[in-house]
Every structure is written in C-alpha cells, then in structure tokens.
Design an enzyme around this catalytic site. Structure first.
Site, PDB file in Angstrom:
ATOM      1  N   GLY A  82       4.118   5.706  -1.485  1.00  0.00           N
ATOM      2  CA  GLY A  82       5.077   5.654  -2.582  1.00  0.00           C
ATOM      3  C   GLY A  82       5.675   7.029  -2.815  1.00  0.00           C
ATOM      4  O   GLY A  82       5.202   8.023  -2.271  1.00  0.00           O
ATOM      5  N   GLY A  98       1.329   2.446  -0.438  1.00  0.00           N
ATOM      6  CA  GLY A  98       2.344   1.437  -0.744  1.00  0.00           C
ATOM      7  C   GLY A  98       2.727   0.573   0.450  1.00  0.00           C
ATOM      8  O   GLY A  98       3.122  -0.584   0.282  1.00  0.00           O
ATOM      9  N   GLU A 107      -5.642   7.733  -0.832  1.00  0.00           N
ATOM     10  CA  GLU A 107      -5.352   8.225  -2.188  1.00  0.00           C
ATOM     11  C   GLU A 107      -6.364   9.205  -2.762  1.00  0.00           C
ATOM     12  O   GLU A 107      -6.013  10.016  -3.623  1.00  0.00           O
ATOM     13  CB  GLU A 107      -5.193   7.048  -3.161  1.00  0.00           C
ATOM     14  N   ASP A 129      -4.622   1.493  -4.695  1.00  0.00           N
ATOM     15  CA  ASP A 129      -4.012   0.551  -5.644  1.00  0.00           C
ATOM     16  C   ASP A 129      -3.233  -0.506  -4.844  1.00  0.00           C
ATOM     17  O   ASP A 129      -3.738  -0.955  -3.822  1.00  0.00           O
ATOM     18  CB  ASP A 129      -3.163   1.311  -6.684  1.00  0.00           C
TER      19      ASP A 129
HETATM   20  C1  QUE Z   1      -2.477  10.978   0.332  1.00  0.00           C
HETATM   21  C2  QUE Z   1      -1.680  10.007  -0.223  1.00  0.00           C
HETATM   22  C3  QUE Z   1      -0.288  10.015  -0.017  1.00  0.00           C
HETATM   23  C4  QUE Z   1       0.272  11.033   0.767  1.00  0.00           C
HETATM   24  C5  QUE Z   1      -0.551  12.006   1.342  1.00  0.00           C
HETATM   25  C6  QUE Z   1      -1.912  11.967   1.109  1.00  0.00           C
HETATM   26  C7  QUE Z   1       0.583   9.022  -0.594  1.00  0.00           C
HETATM   27  C8  QUE Z   1       1.974   9.125  -0.325  1.00  0.00           C
HETATM   28  C9  QUE Z   1       2.463  10.153   0.490  1.00  0.00           C
HETATM   29  C10 QUE Z   1       3.852  10.309   0.837  1.00  0.00           C
HETATM   30  C11 QUE Z   1       4.264  10.195   2.156  1.00  0.00           C
HETATM   31  C12 QUE Z   1       5.604  10.366   2.516  1.00  0.00           C
HETATM   32  C13 QUE Z   1       6.548  10.644   1.550  1.00  0.00           C
HETATM   33  C14 QUE Z   1       6.146  10.764   0.223  1.00  0.00           C
HETATM   34  C15 QUE Z   1       4.813  10.599  -0.120  1.00  0.00           C
HETATM   35  O1  QUE Z   1       1.608  11.077   1.008  1.00  0.00           O
HETATM   36  O2  QUE Z   1       0.123   8.090  -1.303  1.00  0.00           O
HETATM   37  O3  QUE Z   1       7.082  11.035  -0.713  1.00  0.00           O
HETATM   38  O4  QUE Z   1       7.864  10.823   1.882  1.00  0.00           O
HETATM   39  O5  QUE Z   1       2.801   8.214  -0.862  1.00  0.00           O
HETATM   40  O6  QUE Z   1      -2.735  12.926   1.634  1.00  0.00           O
HETATM   41  O7  QUE Z   1      -2.214   9.032  -0.964  1.00  0.00           O
END
Ligand code: QUE
Length: 324
Positions: free
Chosen positions: A71, A120, A143, A151
């Site tokens: 997400g 997500g 997460e 989640d």
């Molecule tokens: C742990 C996570 C997430 C993460 C890195 C982690 C996560 C998540 C993102 C993410 C990835 C690409 C994107 C962005 C966010 O990275 O939940 O905006 O472009 O969404 O180590 O839980």
C-alpha cells in the site's frame, strides 16, 4: 467502460472476450495501492459483479517487477504525522472493503502474479478464487519490518495455513517463491511466466477453466525441511516463548530466524502475535473489523513512522525502535 485507457491511469480497466481485465498500473511504485486505485477497484468490481457479459475478472500488475508490492504506506505515515485521521480511516476502510468484495465475489476472480506480491497485493489476490503464481513471484507479509501488522484479511488467512506456517510468515515476513506460495496456500496454480500472455488469451476465450491447462508441476516446498521446527517454535504462547524455543532449537535456521525477529519492532511482534491468534476464531468480516480497529492505533505509534522512514523513505534499513 474505459474504452480508451490512458497510460497514466493508475488502474486500467478493459473488457476482453469473456473476462473483465484489471491492470494495476503504477509500475514505478511497484503497483503499490493508493486511495485512487482502491476506489477504482471498488467501482469496477461492483460494476462487473452483476454484468452477465463478464464471466470472470482477471487482475494483473503492469511491468515485470511486481503484481502489487503493498500500500501507499508513505501517505499513511504523512497523514498520521499531520493528524489527518480521516485519510487513514478512508484508506484502510476502503482497502479492506475491496478485500471483502473479492472474498464474496460471485464469479471467478483470477489474479496473475509475477514479481512482488506483498501486503496489499496479498489482499488483492489471496481472497480470490484463483491465484496463479509464476516462477518470478515473491510473496510476503513484511509488515513487522515497518511496525505494522499483517492486515488486508491476513489475520484470517495466516492462521488457516498449515500448522504454524502463518504465524512464522507473519512475524518474520519471510518471502516465498511462486511455487512455495502454492505449497503454503497463498496461490492455487503455478504457471510459467512465459505462458502468461497465452493464459490471458485463453481466459478471454474459454473463461476460468483455462487455468488448469497451464498449471505446471510444483517443485518441492523449500520450507519442508523446517516445517516441524516451525510448528514447534511458532506454536508457543508468547513472543518471548517463541524466541526461547528458537534459541533451544540449536539449528542454523533457528539462529537466522531469531536474528530476523530481533530486527523487527518489538511492539509490532506483540500485536501481530495477538491478532493472528485471535484471527483463528474470527470470520473474515470480524478479522477485517479487528484489523481496522488496530491499524488506526498502530498508525500513530512512533515505531510505525520510524519503520516507514527506515524501510521505505530513507531506505537505511536501520530503524530505531521503542524499547520492548
Ligand atoms: C515492509 C512493508 C512494506 C514495504 C517495505 C517493508 C509495505 C509497503 C511498501 C511499499 C512498496 C512500494 C511502494 C510503496 C510502499 O514497502 O507494506 O509506496 O511504492 O507497502 O519493508 O510492509
């Protein structure tokens, strides 16, 4: 509906023969979900639900690197720091509503998964009837590394995986290959990445049944050698007991696994443990409601802002967590 999709649309919606095809289209952000995309998914799924011309819905990610890496967690962090709770509420309530809509979809919902499928992205695939993973897929619920918790309905899914596999995957964020994701239960079919274009054409022509023709034989589950130790260690009654069991195990795998846990936010390990154990006795709707309650508190915990800073914004991978 979207007869002339633009390259800039973050979700591309198209009809192809018997199927409705949704493409997550933010490849530079690994197709991470923002609120605009969530709203587009909700609208599209509702429109196709009762459209007799759409026999199945297929969802894919643009680009080679990801189905959906998660997400837009940076926006959630910004909203929390600015005190914009209504943005946090809208993001998660609408995302979880899409997860529930997929779970209750009255026709085949088919995710074709190449590359990263995390957070997500798991929520947009695992609740569907058919989840096709290729050899380039990486599945994870990572997460606890950003002091969030699994989640998108994962508190319903993880406790129902074999043995204590779900507790292990949810606490450690361990990545699974496409084949391993089928063994664990995240995916239902293993298909060669090179066959995805032909599979999509076959789905448009023949509908959901076409998937079976493309399924490949699975290699061995790479976690098979550790399954007994996973159940011994992750079946314990607390995080402290899991850590003690890993110490007592005395294997290289247990040492590495303990080192991984010790890098995670201690607070997020505790709330992840509690909500996964509780999820075993809840319906998906109850799980999503409990996740929605918890996420609004967690979004304001200092570890969450610090975790997103360390893993997503600055990428120094050295979060300074609050003491346990
Ligand atoms: C742990 C996570 C997430 C993460 C890195 C982690 C996560 C998540 C993102 C993410 C990835 C690409 C994107 C962005 C966010 O990275 O939940 O905006 O472009 O969404 O180590 O839980």
């Amino acid at each position: 509906m979207s007869s002339s999709p633009s390259a800039e649309d973050s979700v591309i919606v198209a009809r192809q023969g018997r199927i409705g095809h949704i493409t997550l289209n933010r490849p530079k952000a690994l197709n991470a979900l923002n609120l605009e995309m969530i709203r587009s998914l909700a609208t599209t799924l509702a429109a196709w639900r009762d459209d007799p011309a759409v026999h199945a819905v297929v969802i894919t990610g643009a680009g080679e690197r990801a189905f959906c890496a998660g997400g837009d967690i940076r926006a959630v962090r910004d909203a929390a720091l600015a005190g914009h709770d209504e943005i946090i509420r809208a993001f998660f309530s609408e995302e979880y509503a899409v997860n529930a809509a997929i779970a209750g979809y009255p026709k085949p919902y088919i995710a074709l998964i190449d590359g990263f499928c995390m957070g997500g992205g798991i929520g947009l695939s695992v609740h569907g009837q058919i989840r096709v993973a290729s050899q380039t897929a990486h599945f994870a619920m990572p997460e606890t590394a950003i002091a969030l918790f699994p989640d998108v309905g994962a508190t319903h899914v993880l406790p129902r995986l074999p043995g204590e596999l779900g507790m292990y995957l949810g606490l450690t964020g361990t990545r699974l290959t496409g084949a391993d994701a089928v063994h664990a239960g995240f995916a239902t079919h293993f298909v060669d990445h090179a066959d995805f274009p032909a599979l999509l054409e076959a789905l448009a022509l023949d509908g959901a049944a076409a998937v079976a023709r493309f399924a490949r034989e699975l290699p061995e589950f790479s976690l098979a050698p550790h399954r007994a130790a996973i159940d011994r260690c992750f079946g314990q009654a607390s995080i402290a007991a899991i850590e003690a069991a890993l110490k007592a195990e005395g294997s290289a795998w247990a040492e590495e696994t303990l080192a991984t846990l010790l890098k995670m936010s201690p607070a997020s390990l505790r709330w992840t443990f509690d909500i996964l154990r509780a999820g075993a006795h809840r319906t998906l709707a109850q799980c999503l409601a409990a996740e929605f309650e918890l996420v609004q508190r967690v979004a304001h915990h200092p570890d969450f802002a610090e975790g997103v800073r360390a893993m997503v914004i600055d990428k120094d991978r050295s979060p300074k967590w609050q003491a346990a």
